[in-house]
Design a protein around this motif. Structure first.
Motif, PDB file in Angstrom:
ATOM      1  N   VAL A 356       0.752  -1.185   0.116  1.00 18.38           N
ATOM      2  CA  VAL A 356      -0.150  -0.169   0.021  1.00 18.38           C
ATOM      3  C   VAL A 356       0.974   1.335  -0.019  1.00 18.38           C
ATOM      4  CG1 VAL A 356      -1.662   1.331   1.286  1.00 18.38           C
ATOM      5  CG2 VAL A 356      -2.039  -0.967   1.074  1.00 18.38           C
ATOM      6  N   ASP A 357       1.985   1.417   1.024  1.00 15.64           N
ATOM      7  CA  ASP A 357       2.934   2.551   0.901  1.00 15.64           C
ATOM      8  C   ASP A 357       3.433   2.717  -0.570  1.00 15.64           C
ATOM      9  OD1 ASP A 357       2.474   2.949   3.445  1.00 15.64           O
ATOM     10  OD2 ASP A 357       4.371   1.986   4.018  1.00 15.64           O
ATOM     11  N   THR A 358       3.961   1.533  -1.111  1.00 21.89           N
ATOM     12  CA  THR A 358       4.579   1.686  -2.443  1.00 21.89           C
ATOM     13  C   THR A 358       3.500   2.061  -3.437  1.00 21.89           C
ATOM     14  OG1 THR A 358       5.966  -0.227  -1.907  1.00 21.89           O
ATOM     15  CG2 THR A 358       5.796   0.515  -4.139  1.00 21.89           C
ATOM     16  N   LEU A 359       2.235   1.437  -3.461  1.00 25.11           N
ATOM     17  CA  LEU A 359       1.529   1.947  -4.475  1.00 25.11           C
ATOM     18  C   LEU A 359       0.918   3.376  -4.359  1.00 25.11           C
ATOM     19  CD1 LEU A 359      -0.788   0.813  -6.626  1.00 25.11           C
ATOM     20  CD2 LEU A 359      -2.414   0.232  -4.853  1.00 25.11           C
ATOM     21  N   ARG A 360       0.739   3.801  -3.132  1.00 26.29           N
ATOM     22  CA  ARG A 360       0.530   5.272  -3.046  1.00 26.29           C
ATOM     23  C   ARG A 360       1.435   6.155  -3.481  1.00 26.29           C
ATOM     24  NH1 ARG A 360      -4.039   6.355   0.113  1.00 26.29           N
ATOM     25  NH2 ARG A 360      -4.624   4.864   1.872  1.00 26.29           N
ATOM     26  N   ALA A 361       2.741   5.744  -3.315  1.00 26.14           N
ATOM     27  CA  ALA A 361       3.645   6.762  -3.860  1.00 26.14           C
ATOM     28  C   ALA A 361       3.989   6.779  -5.288  1.00 26.14           C
ATOM     29  CB  ALA A 361       5.156   6.194  -3.198  1.00 26.14           C
ATOM     30  N   LEU A 366       2.831   9.465 -10.222  1.00 23.60           N
ATOM     31  CA  LEU A 366       2.154   9.501 -11.882  1.00 23.60           C
ATOM     32  C   LEU A 366       1.265  10.481 -11.744  1.00 23.60           C
ATOM     33  CD1 LEU A 366       2.662   5.615 -12.565  1.00 23.60           C
ATOM     34  CD2 LEU A 366       3.670   7.275 -13.760  1.00 23.60           C
ATOM     35  N   TRP A 367       0.336  10.703 -11.055  1.00 25.31           N
ATOM     36  CA  TRP A 367      -0.927  11.285 -11.225  1.00 25.31           C
ATOM     37  C   TRP A 367      -1.020  12.324  -9.871  1.00 25.31           C
ATOM     38  CZ3 TRP A 367      -1.120   6.279 -12.346  1.00 25.31           C
ATOM     39  CH2 TRP A 367      -0.974   5.803 -13.943  1.00 25.31           C
ATOM     40  N   PRO A 368      -0.177  13.276  -9.845  1.00 27.12           N
ATOM     41  CA  PRO A 368      -0.055  14.140  -8.598  1.00 27.12           C
ATOM     42  C   PRO A 368      -1.610  14.558  -8.385  1.00 27.12           C
ATOM     43  CG  PRO A 368       1.456  14.680 -10.085  1.00 27.12           C
ATOM     44  CD  PRO A 368       0.686  13.815 -10.855  1.00 27.12           C
ATOM     45  N   GLY A 369      -1.971  14.790  -7.038  1.00 28.86           N
ATOM     46  CA  GLY A 369      -3.187  15.467  -6.430  1.00 28.86           C
ATOM     47  C   GLY A 369      -4.281  14.204  -6.707  1.00 28.86           C
ATOM     48  N   GLU A 390      -9.728  12.716 -12.693  1.00 27.22           N
ATOM     49  CA  GLU A 390     -10.418  14.027 -12.909  1.00 27.22           C
ATOM     50  C   GLU A 390     -11.948  13.886 -13.809  1.00 27.22           C
ATOM     51  OE1 GLU A 390      -9.532  16.971 -11.760  1.00 27.22           O
ATOM     52  OE2 GLU A 390      -7.631  15.765 -10.809  1.00 27.22           O
ATOM     53  N   LYS A 391     -12.635  14.813 -13.676  1.00 27.77           N
ATOM     54  CA  LYS A 391     -14.079  14.747 -14.333  1.00 27.77           C
ATOM     55  C   LYS A 391     -13.746  14.567 -15.741  1.00 27.77           C
ATOM     56  CE  LYS A 391     -17.204  16.164 -11.426  1.00 27.77           C
ATOM     57  NZ  LYS A 391     -16.310  15.603 -10.145  1.00 27.77           N
ATOM     58  N   ASP A 392     -12.906  15.094 -16.611  1.00 23.62           N
ATOM     59  CA  ASP A 392     -12.597  14.973 -17.911  1.00 23.62           C
ATOM     60  C   ASP A 392     -11.723  13.744 -18.466  1.00 23.62           C
ATOM     61  OD1 ASP A 392     -10.650  16.259 -16.974  1.00 23.62           O
ATOM     62  OD2 ASP A 392     -10.711  17.915 -18.248  1.00 23.62           O
ATOM     63  N   ASP A 393     -11.171  12.865 -17.234  1.00 23.35           N
ATOM     64  CA  ASP A 393     -10.189  11.912 -17.555  1.00 23.35           C
ATOM     65  C   ASP A 393     -10.766  11.023 -18.464  1.00 23.35           C
ATOM     66  OD1 ASP A 393      -8.163  12.685 -16.119  1.00 23.35           O
ATOM     67  OD2 ASP A 393      -8.480  11.527 -14.321  1.00 23.35           O
ATOM     68  N   THR A 394     -10.135  10.459 -19.502  1.00 23.07           N
ATOM     69  CA  THR A 394     -10.493   9.511 -20.717  1.00 23.07           C
ATOM     70  C   THR A 394     -10.409   8.068 -20.268  1.00 23.07           C
ATOM     71  OG1 THR A 394      -8.190   9.473 -21.307  1.00 23.07           O
ATOM     72  CG2 THR A 394      -9.369  11.289 -22.286  1.00 23.07           C
ATOM     73  N   ALA A 395     -10.622   7.306 -21.014  1.00 24.75           N
ATOM     74  CA  ALA A 395     -10.727   5.951 -20.869  1.00 24.75           C
ATOM     75  C   ALA A 395      -9.225   5.358 -20.768  1.00 24.75           C
ATOM     76  CB  ALA A 395     -11.181   5.069 -22.014  1.00 24.75           C
ATOM     77  N   ASP A 396      -8.394   6.117 -21.419  1.00 24.63           N
ATOM     78  CA  ASP A 396      -6.804   6.133 -21.181  1.00 24.63           C
ATOM     79  C   ASP A 396      -6.264   6.132 -19.990  1.00 24.63           C
ATOM     80  OD1 ASP A 396      -6.870   5.309 -23.961  1.00 24.63           O
ATOM     81  OD2 ASP A 396      -6.010   7.351 -24.624  1.00 24.63           O
ATOM     82  N   ARG A 397      -6.731   7.282 -19.435  1.00 21.68           N
ATOM     83  CA  ARG A 397      -6.218   7.219 -18.094  1.00 21.68           C
ATOM     84  C   ARG A 397      -6.704   6.328 -17.067  1.00 21.68           C
ATOM     85  NH1 ARG A 397      -5.335  12.047 -14.560  1.00 21.68           N
ATOM     86  NH2 ARG A 397      -4.629  13.190 -16.308  1.00 21.68           N
ATOM     87  N   ARG A 398      -7.904   6.050 -17.190  1.00 19.96           N
ATOM     88  CA  ARG A 398      -8.404   4.906 -16.314  1.00 19.96           C
ATOM     89  C   ARG A 398      -7.791   3.822 -16.578  1.00 19.96           C
ATOM     90  NH1 ARG A 398     -13.874   4.055 -14.430  1.00 19.96           N
ATOM     91  NH2 ARG A 398     -14.573   6.205 -14.895  1.00 19.96           N
TER      92      ARG A 398
END
Ligand code: LAC
Ligand code: ZN
Length: 470
Positions: A356-361, A366-369, A390-398
């Motif tokens: 969990v620590d590694t994953l969170r970091a 990669l996606w600050p915020g 984010e609201k306008d995040d694309t399928a790619d981001r997902r």
């Protein structure tokens, strides 16, 4: 004749034989294609009333090379039921509990019966069907068999696989394999039912199931606990299992953020323990004697509390208080994070803290915020990782976030799917959790049972470049 004409002819023939309601097409078919993930655009939806009808309807299409996708309650989360270019089979007209026997502790159920209806039927006969899922009101027996669903009481009673004694299935060539064995022990060669459990409809279509029941367990002891370190969460699990001698039925973990969101508006539940602890664990023990069981449960918690492992505890004093505790898990929402992507993984309990620590970091880098919340069936080493978009995040981001979570999981030798399956969404990552040799065995089984790749094609197994067939 084109494919569309072919389908029209087949639909007319089936309607002539099985009645107008037996096949849905056009808008009527599309109206059924909604659920918890993408169910695509089916060519038609057929609605058999028996295994024999299922076989006949299925063969009418597979004979002509038209693929088949079985549908359950459509609560799947990985695109396993996406039916674009295929005929979907709905089991809404096969939802009967055919038999319950409390001496043999078994139940015979049709595929379209919901988990909730099956559980209620068992309960009415003084029996208990232990699969407990948030989606149980919609999820069907055929669906939970085909996905080997888990849920909140796996720790004690196992996943769906452990509840299945026998199955009836229809294969791609229309043959019926009726293996509704009622026996706990049956070492007579290959255990064929296991092939279809968790196969997500890629090997055949489940039409009926012989399920294992337990006698109803009248006592239920429930508590919500606050803890301050993951090491304590891990120790507490072992201590409770030891002290409760097999009675521990649930060990659900909410990380602090998840608990706060689940117990503040717009979520309906209110905090039962105050915010401020690092971890919140919902525990439940089930048994046969309310007074004795309660005493043992409270004594176990008190003893462990003395050692400082548990920082705070509330034991439910009534059914209602217990229901309120469960409600935090069942009804708590992570609205603050929405839209979000949720990834279902499992790991050895011993590596979860570091994971969990590694994953969170990694996610933060990669996606600050972005925000990460976690909830886990920790008794089973199963975590649902929820990452805000984010609201306008694309399928790619997902996809990229989900890939990052799976990558990290694989590095910790975890499984990229604990209980939600592979479907479409995770098929390209199968090799993160399964060796090449294992995948080759899967392909051999697929080829043997579905040589023309017509049963839920494109699901579970990664596509082979340049090959149409699995
Ligand atoms: C749960 C389902 C989503 O744990 O797996 O609520
Ligand atoms: Zn879950």
């Amino acid at each position: 004749m084109g494919e569309a004409d072919d389908i029209t002819v087949m639909v007319a023939a089936l309607r002539g034989k099985f009645g107008a309601a037996s096949v849905l097409t056009g808008e009527d078919a599309q109206a059924q294609a909604h659920g918890w993930s993408d169910f695509g655009t089916p060519l038609a939806v057929v609605r058999p009333r028996s295994t024999a009808e299922t076989a006949e309807m299925l063969l009418a299409f597979t004979e002509k090379g038209v693929p088949i996708v079985p549908w359950g309650g459509k609560t799947g989360l990985v695109g396993g039921g996406s039916a674009t270019g295929a005929v979907a089979i709905s089991f809404d007209r096969m939802a009967v509990v055919e038999m319950i026997d409390s001496v043999d502790r078994i139940m015979l159920v049709e595929a379209g019966c919901t988990v909730q209806a099956a559980s209620e039927a068992a309960e009415a006969k003084g029996m208990f069907f232990p699969l407990d899922l948030g989606s149980g009101g919609s999820a069907t027996i055929g669906g939970v068999v085909s996905t080997n669903a888990g849920g909140l009481r796996v720790l004690r009673f196992g996943m769906m696989r452990e509840q299945v004694l026998g199955l009836e299935v229809v294969l791609a060539d229309g043959s019926i394999v009726s293996a509704l064995h009622p026996l706990m022990k049956n070492n007579t060669g290959y255990d064929i039912k296991q092939l279809f459990i968790g196969a997500e409809g890629t090997l055949g279509v489940v039409t009926r199931a012989m399920l294992r029941l337990r006698p109803a367990l009248p006592s239920r002891s429930t508590a919500l606990l606050g803890l301050n370190s993951f090491a304590h969460v891990a120790t507490l699990l072992v201590e409770l299992e030891r002290r409760l001698g097999g009675m521990l039925s649930t060990y659900e973990l909410m990380w602090a953020e998840t608990y706060r969101m689940a117990t503040s508006p717009p979520s309906r539940p209110r905090p039962i323990l105050p915010n401020g602890y690092g971890y919140y664990v919902l525990v439940e023990a089930m048994g046969g004697d309310q007074d004795a069981d309660r005493e043992r449960f409270e004594a176990a918690l008190a003893e462990i509390m003395e050692s400082g492992i548990i920082a705070d505890a509330v034991v439910a004093q009534s059914e209602r208080e217990a229901d309120d505790m469960w409600s935090v898990r069942h009804d708590g929402e992570l609205t603050e994070l929405a839209p979000f992507v949720a990834v279902d993984v499992s790991l050895r309990v011993s590596v979860i803290a570091e994971y969990v620590d590694t994953l969170r970091a990694e996610i933060e880098a990669l996606w600050p915020g972005s925000r990460t919340a976690l909830v886990g069936h920790i008794g089973d080493g199963n975590i649902h990782v929820v990452v805000s978009l984010e609201k306008d995040d694309t399928a790619d981001r997902r996809k990229a976030i989900s890939e990052a979570v799976m990558n990290c999981t694989a590095r910790f030798q975890g499984s990229i799917s604990a209980e939600h399956g592979i479907g479409l969404d995770k098929r390209n990552y199968l090799s993160m959790s399964r060796s090449a040799a294992e995948i080759e065995v899967m392909r051999a089984i697929k080829r043997a049972l579905d040589p023309r790749n017509l049963m839920n094609p494109g699901k579970v197994l990664p596509p082979v470049p340049g090959k149409v067939c699995a």
